[in-house]
Design a protein around this motif. Structure first.
Motif, mmCIF file in Angstrom:
data_model
loop_
_atom_site.group_PDB
_atom_site.id
_atom_site.type_symbol
_atom_site.label_atom_id
_atom_site.label_comp_id
_atom_site.label_asym_id
_atom_site.label_seq_id
_atom_site.Cartn_x
_atom_site.Cartn_y
_atom_site.Cartn_z
ATOM 1 N N UNK A 8 0.861 -1.063 -0.076
ATOM 2 C CA UNK A 8 0.068 0.240 0.091
ATOM 3 C C UNK A 8 0.895 1.006 0.030
ATOM 4 N N UNK A 9 0.321 2.380 -0.617
ATOM 5 C CA UNK A 9 1.116 3.549 -0.955
ATOM 6 C C UNK A 9 0.153 4.729 -0.032
ATOM 7 N N UNK A 10 0.786 5.748 0.515
ATOM 8 C CA UNK A 10 -0.002 6.717 1.066
ATOM 9 C C UNK A 10 -0.001 7.706 0.171
ATOM 10 N N UNK A 11 -0.986 8.549 -0.176
ATOM 11 C CA UNK A 11 -1.278 9.452 -0.880
ATOM 12 C C UNK A 11 -1.912 10.880 -0.256
ATOM 13 N N UNK A 69 -16.037 8.655 1.357
ATOM 14 C CA UNK A 69 -15.482 7.721 2.575
ATOM 15 C C UNK A 69 -15.877 6.488 2.597
ATOM 16 N N UNK A 70 -17.449 6.247 2.426
ATOM 17 C CA UNK A 70 -17.878 4.954 2.132
ATOM 18 C C UNK A 70 -17.232 4.220 1.187
ATOM 19 N N UNK A 71 -16.975 4.447 0.065
ATOM 20 C CA UNK A 71 -16.374 3.800 -1.256
ATOM 21 C C UNK A 71 -14.701 3.655 -0.728
ATOM 22 N N UNK A 77 -8.600 5.683 4.869
ATOM 23 C CA UNK A 77 -8.345 7.292 4.987
ATOM 24 C C UNK A 77 -7.432 7.543 6.461
ATOM 25 N N UNK A 78 -6.464 8.005 6.437
ATOM 26 C CA UNK A 78 -5.362 7.873 7.492
ATOM 27 C C UNK A 78 -5.901 9.325 8.252
ATOM 28 N N UNK A 79 -6.257 10.365 7.808
ATOM 29 C CA UNK A 79 -6.440 11.766 8.026
ATOM 30 C C UNK A 79 -7.306 12.438 7.031
ATOM 31 N N UNK A 84 -7.269 15.009 2.410
ATOM 32 C CA UNK A 84 -7.593 13.582 2.920
ATOM 33 C C UNK A 84 -6.029 13.059 2.725
ATOM 34 N N UNK A 85 -5.774 12.282 3.611
ATOM 35 C CA UNK A 85 -4.428 11.165 3.442
ATOM 36 C C UNK A 85 -4.967 9.904 3.449
#
Length: 115
Positions: free
Chosen positions: A1-4, A33-35, A43-45, A84-85
């Motif tokens: 997984x990669x964070x964006x 958010x649901x998707x 969603x990290x933040x 969003x993160x």
């Protein structure tokens, strides 16, 4: 997984003081958010930012004192309204998810790992 990080840009005049439109936009964020959860991404933040009238900008200078001004430094049509993160499998997944958001401009950037 990669964070964006997804940077959400919106014309402030289209957002401020429009309660009916705001409800619709918030519903679209809830669908996003649901998707995200349904696709296995996370969603990290994420936050909504106050308007630019509450911003303070520091302009760093090497040859003089720093300049501090109220409001945004650059006059632009669209302002950063939030972010969003998101942790996702790849950029394609993030793009598909970001298309659900109502903002007219979304900048997606990978987060530097270990930095």
């Amino acid at each position: 997984m990669t964070t964006y990080t997804l940077l959400l840009f919106v014309p402030e005049d289209d957002w401020v003081g429009k309660a009916i439109q705001r409800d619709e936009l918030q519903a679209r964020h809830a669908a996003f958010v649901r998707e995200v959860a349904a696709t296995g991404a996370k969603i990290l933040n994420g936050v909504e930012l106050t308007g630019t009238e509450a911003a303070t900008t520091i302009r760093k200078r090497t040859d003089a004192d720093d300049t501090i001004t109220d409001g945004p430094f650059a006059e632009t049509k669209e302002q950063l309204g939030g972010y969003y993160v998101v942790e996702a499998t790849d950029l394609d997944q993030v793009i598909r998810l970001a298309k659900l958001l109502p903002e007219p401009a979304i900048e997606i950037r990978p987060v530097v790992q270990g930095g």
